[in-house]
Scaffold this motif. Structure first.
Motif, PDB file in Angstrom:
ATOM      1  N   THR A 142       0.844  -1.204   0.000  1.00 28.77           N
ATOM      2  CA  THR A 142       0.000   0.000   0.000  1.00 28.77           C
ATOM      3  C   THR A 142       0.879   1.254   0.000  1.00 28.77           C
ATOM      4  N   ALA A 143       1.911   1.239   0.836  1.00 26.73           N
ATOM      5  CA  ALA A 143       2.845   2.369   0.877  1.00 26.73           C
ATOM      6  C   ALA A 143       3.509   2.572  -0.481  1.00 26.73           C
ATOM      7  N   TRP A 144       3.980   1.478  -1.037  1.00 23.94           N
ATOM      8  CA  TRP A 144       4.720   1.536  -2.310  1.00 23.94           C
ATOM      9  C   TRP A 144       3.813   1.996  -3.454  1.00 23.94           C
ATOM     10  N   VAL A 145       2.635   1.406  -3.560  1.00 24.21           N
ATOM     11  CA  VAL A 145       1.696   1.787  -4.632  1.00 24.21           C
ATOM     12  C   VAL A 145       1.314   3.258  -4.494  1.00 24.21           C
ATOM     13  N   GLY A 146       1.022   3.679  -3.262  1.00 22.22           N
ATOM     14  CA  GLY A 146       0.614   5.073  -3.047  1.00 22.22           C
ATOM     15  C   GLY A 146       1.680   6.050  -3.508  1.00 22.22           C
ATOM     16  N   LEU A 147       2.922   5.730  -3.215  1.00 23.58           N
ATOM     17  CA  LEU A 147       4.007   6.635  -3.603  1.00 23.58           C
ATOM     18  C   LEU A 147       4.367   6.498  -5.082  1.00 23.58           C
ATOM     19  N   LYS A 148       4.518   5.256  -5.523  1.00 26.95           N
ATOM     20  CA  LYS A 148       5.070   5.056  -6.869  1.00 26.95           C
ATOM     21  C   LYS A 148       4.007   5.159  -7.955  1.00 26.95           C
ATOM     22  N   ARG A 149       2.828   4.649  -7.689  1.00 26.91           N
ATOM     23  CA  ARG A 149       1.819   4.610  -8.742  1.00 26.91           C
ATOM     24  C   ARG A 149       0.814   5.760  -8.632  1.00 26.91           C
TER      25      ARG A 149
ATOM     26  N   VAL B 129       6.041   4.302   4.096  1.00 21.50           N
ATOM     27  CA  VAL B 129       5.999   5.472   3.212  1.00 21.50           C
ATOM     28  C   VAL B 129       7.185   6.383   3.496  1.00 21.50           C
ATOM     29  N   CYS B 130       7.389   6.699   4.765  1.00 21.40           N
ATOM     30  CA  CYS B 130       8.479   7.611   5.139  1.00 21.40           C
ATOM     31  C   CYS B 130       9.824   7.109   4.605  1.00 21.40           C
ATOM     32  N   GLN B 131      10.062   5.821   4.751  1.00 20.51           N
ATOM     33  CA  GLN B 131      11.383   5.292   4.404  1.00 20.51           C
ATOM     34  C   GLN B 131      11.568   5.110   2.894  1.00 20.51           C
ATOM     35  N   ILE B 132      10.498   4.741   2.201  1.00 20.31           N
ATOM     36  CA  ILE B 132      10.614   4.700   0.731  1.00 20.31           C
ATOM     37  C   ILE B 132      10.903   6.105   0.218  1.00 20.31           C
ATOM     38  N   ALA B 133      10.219   7.096   0.784  1.00 18.78           N
ATOM     39  CA  ALA B 133      10.429   8.479   0.342  1.00 18.78           C
ATOM     40  C   ALA B 133      11.855   8.933   0.643  1.00 18.78           C
TER      41      ALA B 133
ATOM     42  N   ARG C  35       2.699  -6.517  -8.228  1.00 20.28           N
ATOM     43  CA  ARG C  35       3.258  -7.123  -7.017  1.00 20.28           C
ATOM     44  C   ARG C  35       4.720  -7.556  -7.207  1.00 20.28           C
ATOM     45  N   ASP C  36       5.064  -8.067  -8.383  1.00 10.88           N
ATOM     46  CA  ASP C  36       6.453  -8.495  -8.594  1.00 10.88           C
ATOM     47  C   ASP C  36       7.411  -7.301  -8.529  1.00 10.88           C
ATOM     48  N   ASP C  37       6.994  -6.193  -9.148  1.00  8.79           N
ATOM     49  CA  ASP C  37       7.816  -4.973  -9.074  1.00  8.79           C
ATOM     50  C   ASP C  37       7.985  -4.543  -7.624  1.00  8.79           C
ATOM     51  N   PHE C  38       6.880  -4.580  -6.896  1.00 11.49           N
ATOM     52  CA  PHE C  38       6.921  -4.183  -5.491  1.00 11.49           C
ATOM     53  C   PHE C  38       7.884  -5.063  -4.712  1.00 11.49           C
ATOM     54  N   LEU C  39       7.739  -6.373  -4.843  1.00  9.98           N
ATOM     55  CA  LEU C  39       8.576  -7.281  -4.049  1.00  9.98           C
ATOM     56  C   LEU C  39      10.055  -7.109  -4.405  1.00  9.98           C
ATOM     57  N   ARG C  40      10.339  -6.926  -5.682  1.00  6.48           N
ATOM     58  CA  ARG C  40      11.732  -6.755  -6.104  1.00  6.48           C
ATOM     59  C   ARG C  40      12.314  -5.472  -5.485  1.00  6.48           C
ATOM     60  N   GLU C  41      11.557  -4.377  -5.616  1.00  3.26           N
ATOM     61  CA  GLU C  41      12.085  -3.109  -5.074  1.00  3.26           C
ATOM     62  C   GLU C  41      12.181  -3.151  -3.558  1.00  3.26           C
ATOM     63  N   MET C  42      11.176  -3.733  -2.918  1.00  2.00           N
ATOM     64  CA  MET C  42      11.156  -3.698  -1.459  1.00  2.00           C
ATOM     65  C   MET C  42      12.237  -4.597  -0.870  1.00  2.00           C
ATOM     66  N   THR C  43      12.443  -5.785  -1.453  1.00  2.84           N
ATOM     67  CA  THR C  43      13.500  -6.651  -0.911  1.00  2.84           C
ATOM     68  C   THR C  43      14.871  -6.005  -1.132  1.00  2.84           C
ATOM     69  N   THR C  44      15.030  -5.282  -2.227  1.00  2.00           N
ATOM     70  CA  THR C  44      16.292  -4.565  -2.443  1.00  2.00           C
ATOM     71  C   THR C  44      16.483  -3.489  -1.379  1.00  2.00           C
ATOM     72  N   LEU C  45      15.446  -2.730  -1.106  1.00  2.00           N
ATOM     73  CA  LEU C  45      15.534  -1.681  -0.087  1.00  2.00           C
ATOM     74  C   LEU C  45      15.856  -2.287   1.283  1.00  2.00           C
TER      75      LEU C  45
END
Lengths: 343, 343
Positions: free
Chosen positions: A141-148, A171-175, A293-303
């Motif tokens: 939800t955080a990732w979609v809200g910010l990125k999409r 959200v704070c940390q992705i930003a 979801r795949d994009d999300f998981l890839r980016e989030m596991t990298t972060l």
């Protein structure tokens, strides 16, 4: 005796029912823990024993009759919600005994399924319960809200309400990882500390210690804000509208301040500013974005691997305490993701 | 005598000043008609005698101090706004005596210019004053809101508030020409009749004769609405949020219900619906879209030629009555575009 037979085939199951529709803030009497018997699995099905379940503010909407975007919970029926469990019996070739799975039948000990809407999870990737939080619905939800939704640009200034919550904290940390200036608001000293010390946001507001939220936000963001990630609504949205820049964006993720309202909530009283400032306010729900979801998981596991994302869990033990864990969301009891561990 | 000399070179000019900032609804005493002398034009300049001026709700925002997206009007200085005039004297080769021009120095008899921000208009194409309305800012506001902000699709259902007003009346007809279902709201019987008989909208709501605007809208749009074109805010926005469909859009064009508010306006109290319905609310102002003006003029003149667009004018005679014409906007006095004809 029939009861001997059923011991080996049916499963005694504890589950939490909606006993009455909450009027205002939910109270323990709105919930009822009951024991039922789950009939045996048949060919193609498997049986799951829940290990973890999620409590989330959006569930409050489902407790109203016909008021939400998902089917309302029924009185006298089990509640539902994200859960992680272990397959303990299977007649389904894809889900084997010992597999860990993510499903939507929380608020109970056992459930069975034919696999529809259930995902296997890789228990080596992260602690099981992370798939309900940072790698699950709240993280996405955080990732979609910010990125999409916001289409976040590096260098912008973002204001996040409920900033230490399950969604807000991510959200704070992705930003921050995207080189944005982040202002977070929360209502307790330990949350403020966490935002400063762990999430490393640029400015914090303890809204409970602030007479004028708009003034406080103005001081924290003298050049205005470009994105407001709204988890709260009400006075936070009103303050944000005062300081949003031209062509800015409000990501409408949650309005927890209004969920328990029995009287219509006031505010924001300055909504007209959306015109002159050419603001876009966009509501979204994460399940519309499952193709990402795949994009999300890839980016989030990298972060996470790069140590850019930290998360907190507020864990309540025992299904019998799940209702209290849920109610606590509206008292701001939780830091990070609220979870119930089921024995 | 000096006065003899100046008779031939300076121009005695009547103009309307902002005398005091309105508190709530503007009153005649907030305006002052004064007479001044306009110094002679110099090389590169031309002198315009105004024929028509526009009064628009957005001007209320400029009467507040620092509250709007355009510079606030100054006390003791002339008001400004769209106007059509005739060049009566020129030392500018591009603007010749007898040319008709569109400018932004309404609320006065005469003005001079070097041509910046002034457009010549083709008086053969339409009546002069149409360039302040259907072919001017209000018509283009309607067109931009539908075409660029809502990205209107044929077949959709649209709700328009202040539907018989300068902008709303054009919105309704552009939408009808695009095969949309149109529901319009207005507050006077003659406006309702006009919407039915001339604009030929599909359903009308007289909001002053309706106890429950949301119920009335629900009956008019049993399948929900896809676009809400908001000129009003407040209770109209609240009713729209009740009936907007998933993935729908609110075009935030004006919120006239809040412009004179001295206390913060309540409502919409159901703003949380923006989340579950994934609603996009988008503010806009027409001047950001001036690069689309040729597209607008081409489409609008075609619609007019095809008899798809009709428009009304509420004309007040005399600069001395301009303040009353402006104040009348907030009483709902006008059908269509409000104009002041200047002798």
């Amino acid at each position: 005796m029939e009861s001997d037979m059923s011991t080996s085939t049916t499963t005694s199951n504890r589950e939490v029912h909606l006993h009455s529709r909450p009027d205002g803030k939910p109270s323990p009497s709105d919930f009822k823990l009951i024991t039922s018997e789950l009939s045996p699995i048949v060919e193609g099905e498997f049986l799951v024993k829940n290990k973890w379940m999620s409590v989330d503010p959006y569930m409050r909407g489902r407790m109203k009759d016909g008021e939400s975007y998902v089917e309302p919970f029924q009185i006298g029926k089990s509640l539902e919600g994200g859960c992680i469990g272990k397959v303990v019996e299977s007649q389904n070739s894809e889900f084997k005994e010992g597999d860990y799975v993510l499903g939507n039948l929380g608020w109970r000990e056992y459930w069975k399924s034919n696999g529809e809407g259930v995902a296997k999870i890789d228990a080596n990737l992260a602690p099981l319960q992370a798939f309900l939080g940072v790698l699950g619905m709240t993280g996405m939800t955080a990732w979609v809200g910010l990125k999409r939704v916001a289409e976040l640009q590096p260098g912008c200034t973002i204001f996040v309400s409920a900033a230490s919550g399950a969604v807000g904290s991510i959200v704070c940390q992705i930003a921050k990882a995207n080189n944005c200036q982040v202002i977070g608001s929360a209502g307790k000293p330990e949350k403020i500390e966490w935002l400063q010390d762990v999430a490393k946001v640029d400015a914090v507001i303890n809204y409970k210690e602030t007479n004028n939220l708009s003034d406080a936000l103005g001081k924290a963001a003298p050049d205005g804000i470009d994105v407001y990630f709204d988890n709260v609504g009400g006075d936070h949205l009103e303050a944000a509208l005062d300081h949003l820049n031209d062509f800015s964006c409000v990501v409408c993720c949650g309005m927890i301040s209004t969920y328990n309202a029995t009287e219509p909530s006031a505010a924001p009283r300055n909504l007209f500013k959306i015109i002159g400032k050419r603001i876009r306010m966009q509501g979204f729900i994460v399940r519309d974005h499952m193709h990402d979801r795949d994009d999300f998981l890839r980016e989030m596991t990298t972060l996470i691997r790069d140590d850019k994302i930290h998360w907190e869990e507020t864990v309540t033990d025992g299904l019998e305490n799940a209702a209290d864990a849920f109610i606590g969301l509206f008292d701001g009891d939780n830091l990070g993701k609220s979870l119930v561990r089921i024995k």
